[in-house]
Design a protein around this motif. Structure first.
Motif, PDB file in Angstrom:
ATOM      1  N   THR A  62      37.681  46.556  50.161  1.00 31.85           N
ATOM      2  CA  THR A  62      38.194  45.389  49.460  1.00 31.85           C
ATOM      3  C   THR A  62      38.308  45.740  47.992  1.00 31.85           C
ATOM      4  N   ILE A  63      38.949  44.889  47.223  1.00 25.48           N
ATOM      5  CA  ILE A  63      39.070  45.116  45.794  1.00 25.48           C
ATOM      6  C   ILE A  63      37.683  45.094  45.166  1.00 25.48           C
ATOM      7  N   THR A  64      37.369  46.135  44.426  1.00 25.01           N
ATOM      8  CA  THR A  64      36.039  46.242  43.823  1.00 25.01           C
ATOM      9  C   THR A  64      35.974  45.620  42.435  1.00 25.01           C
ATOM     10  N   ASP A  65      37.144  45.386  41.828  1.00 27.51           N
ATOM     11  CA  ASP A  65      37.181  44.759  40.505  1.00 27.51           C
ATOM     12  C   ASP A  65      37.190  43.242  40.685  1.00 27.51           C
ATOM     13  N   PRO A  66      36.075  42.546  40.374  1.00 25.80           N
ATOM     14  CA  PRO A  66      35.998  41.093  40.600  1.00 25.80           C
ATOM     15  C   PRO A  66      37.079  40.326  39.842  1.00 25.80           C
ATOM     16  N   GLU A  67      37.358  40.751  38.617  1.00 22.86           N
ATOM     17  CA  GLU A  67      38.376  40.061  37.823  1.00 22.86           C
ATOM     18  C   GLU A  67      39.754  40.183  38.466  1.00 22.86           C
ATOM     19  N   LEU A  68      40.088  41.398  38.929  1.00 25.55           N
ATOM     20  CA  LEU A  68      41.379  41.606  39.584  1.00 25.55           C
ATOM     21  C   LEU A  68      41.449  40.823  40.893  1.00 25.55           C
ATOM     22  N   LEU A  69      40.361  40.823  41.648  1.00 21.28           N
ATOM     23  CA  LEU A  69      40.334  40.076  42.910  1.00 21.28           C
ATOM     24  C   LEU A  69      40.592  38.593  42.661  1.00 21.28           C
ATOM     25  N   MET A  70      39.956  38.031  41.630  1.00 19.39           N
ATOM     26  CA  MET A  70      40.156  36.623  41.307  1.00 19.39           C
ATOM     27  C   MET A  70      41.605  36.364  40.901  1.00 19.39           C
ATOM     28  N   GLN A  71      42.197  37.277  40.130  1.00 22.58           N
ATOM     29  CA  GLN A  71      43.583  37.109  39.709  1.00 22.58           C
ATOM     30  C   GLN A  71      44.525  37.142  40.912  1.00 22.58           C
ATOM     31  N   VAL A  72      44.250  38.043  41.847  1.00 19.04           N
ATOM     32  CA  VAL A  72      45.105  38.153  43.031  1.00 19.04           C
ATOM     33  C   VAL A  72      45.021  36.890  43.875  1.00 19.04           C
ATOM     34  N   LEU A  73      43.809  36.397  44.089  1.00 17.76           N
ATOM     35  CA  LEU A  73      43.627  35.192  44.898  1.00 17.76           C
ATOM     36  C   LEU A  73      44.282  33.984  44.247  1.00 17.76           C
ATOM     37  N   GLU A  74      44.087  33.868  42.929  1.00 15.66           N
ATOM     38  CA  GLU A  74      44.680  32.735  42.218  1.00 15.66           C
ATOM     39  C   GLU A  74      46.202  32.822  42.231  1.00 15.66           C
ATOM     40  N   ALA A  75      46.705  34.045  42.043  1.00 20.56           N
ATOM     41  CA  ALA A  75      48.155  34.217  42.044  1.00 20.56           C
ATOM     42  C   ALA A  75      48.737  33.898  43.415  1.00 20.56           C
ATOM     43  N   ARG A  76      48.034  34.311  44.477  1.00 20.42           N
ATOM     44  CA  ARG A  76      48.532  34.022  45.822  1.00 20.42           C
ATOM     45  C   ARG A  76      48.579  32.516  46.070  1.00 20.42           C
ATOM     46  N   GLU A  77      47.567  31.808  45.602  1.00 25.38           N
ATOM     47  CA  GLU A  77      47.566  30.352  45.746  1.00 25.38           C
ATOM     48  C   GLU A  77      48.730  29.735  44.984  1.00 25.38           C
ATOM     49  N   GLU A  78      48.992  30.263  43.768  1.00 26.32           N
ATOM     50  CA  GLU A  78      50.107  29.743  42.978  1.00 26.32           C
ATOM     51  C   GLU A  78      51.435  30.006  43.664  1.00 26.32           C
TER      52      GLU A  78
END
Length: 290
Positions: A207-223
């Protein structure tokens, strides 16, 4: 009769030394080989050294205490063996006339027969890039691709045997596949990992190991899922591609290190998420381009 070797080596040894020195100069042998040669010869004796030759045909034997020439001959044999192995790695035999040609070659210069695909040649070697570096000159890659396409044009197989036409089609398929992989940052990363014995696609636990990047990806997918606003989608697409560009730079650095495989695997996993998100954005923005 004994002969002093402190100041003047025997004529035979001198000739051998001169021959190997010329070969080293011609083949640009690495500096470390000079140390190997000096160690093999071990001629830096500070005291007078004598030998008693025993002739057996053209061979000259030295006593056990002073075997400089024997060590030298052994060194020459080792160098010759290594060059033979290198030639075997770089050459193959034509299936028709057994003429030697460069591995991955399309046409034999001896009989002009089209050659089958060489499975030992990787995609980088196929495009004349034997170092297998992640960072590529894409313009150079495209020029090489067009040249290979020209060499494998179907018109050039007209009048050939059925086997040669089949070989030509297989070569063209491999070139197209190699080009599609090398021009894509994600596909190229996965291919290089596979060459190192690692497959990112099979590591489902990654899985993505960078927590900040993971949060950005999840938020972007929701958007992306929640909006149809072109302005918002374009902003997300721009952010996505900026993140991909950063990961591509990090992949180049990771692959350049012999110990960077794990870092490269992590970055490839992250890039996979971003590429999938980009595909979703492009689907909603057809005019945005791939």
């Amino acid at each position: 009769m004994s002969i002093c070797l402190r100041r003047k080596p025997c004529l035979q040894l001198y000739r051998l030394l001169r021959t190997i020195a010329e070969q080293h100069k011609a083949h640009a042998v690495a500096p470390g080989s000079a140390r190997t040669l000096a160690s093999a010869l071990d001629l830096s004796t500070s005291t007078s050294t004598s030998y008693s030759p025993q002739h057996t045909g053209s061979d000259v034997r030295y006593d056990k205490r002073h075997g400089s020439e024997l060590r030298f001959r052994s060194y020459i044999a080792t160098v010759a063996a290594e060059r033979g192995k290198q030639a075997a790695r770089e050459e193959m035999e034509c299936w028709s006339c057994q003429h030697h040609l460069k591995k991955g070659g399309f046409i034999c210069r001896g009989c002009e027969k089209i050659q089958p695909v060489d499975p030992s040649v990787n995609y980088f070697e196929l495009f004349g890039m034997p170092d297998m570096q992640y960072d590529l000159d894409l313009d150079k890659l495209e020029k090489q691709y067009k040249m290979l396409q020209w060499q494998l044009h179907p018109d050039k197989a007209v009048g050939r045997t059925e086997a040669e036409r089949e070989f030509s089609a297989q070569q063209a398929t491999m070139v197209n596949m190699a080009y599609s992989v090398l021009r894509s940052p994600l596909a190229r990363a996965n291919y290089m990992l596979a060459q190192r014995g690692v497959s990112a696609g099979e590591n489902s636990e990654n899985t993505i190991t960078d927590p900040e990047l993971l949060m950005q990806v999840l938020e972007a997918r929701e958007e992306v899922e929640a909006t149809e606003d072109p302005a918002v989608l374009r902003r997300l697409l721009q952010q996505n591609r900026q993140q991909q560009a950063r990961l591509v730079e990090e992949l180049g650095e990771a692959f350049s290190r012999p110990t960077g495989t794990q870092d490269a695997l992590s970055r490839t996993t992250e890039l996979t998420y971003l590429v999938r998100l980009e595909q979703e954005l492009v689907r909603k923005l057809p005019d945005a381009g791939a």
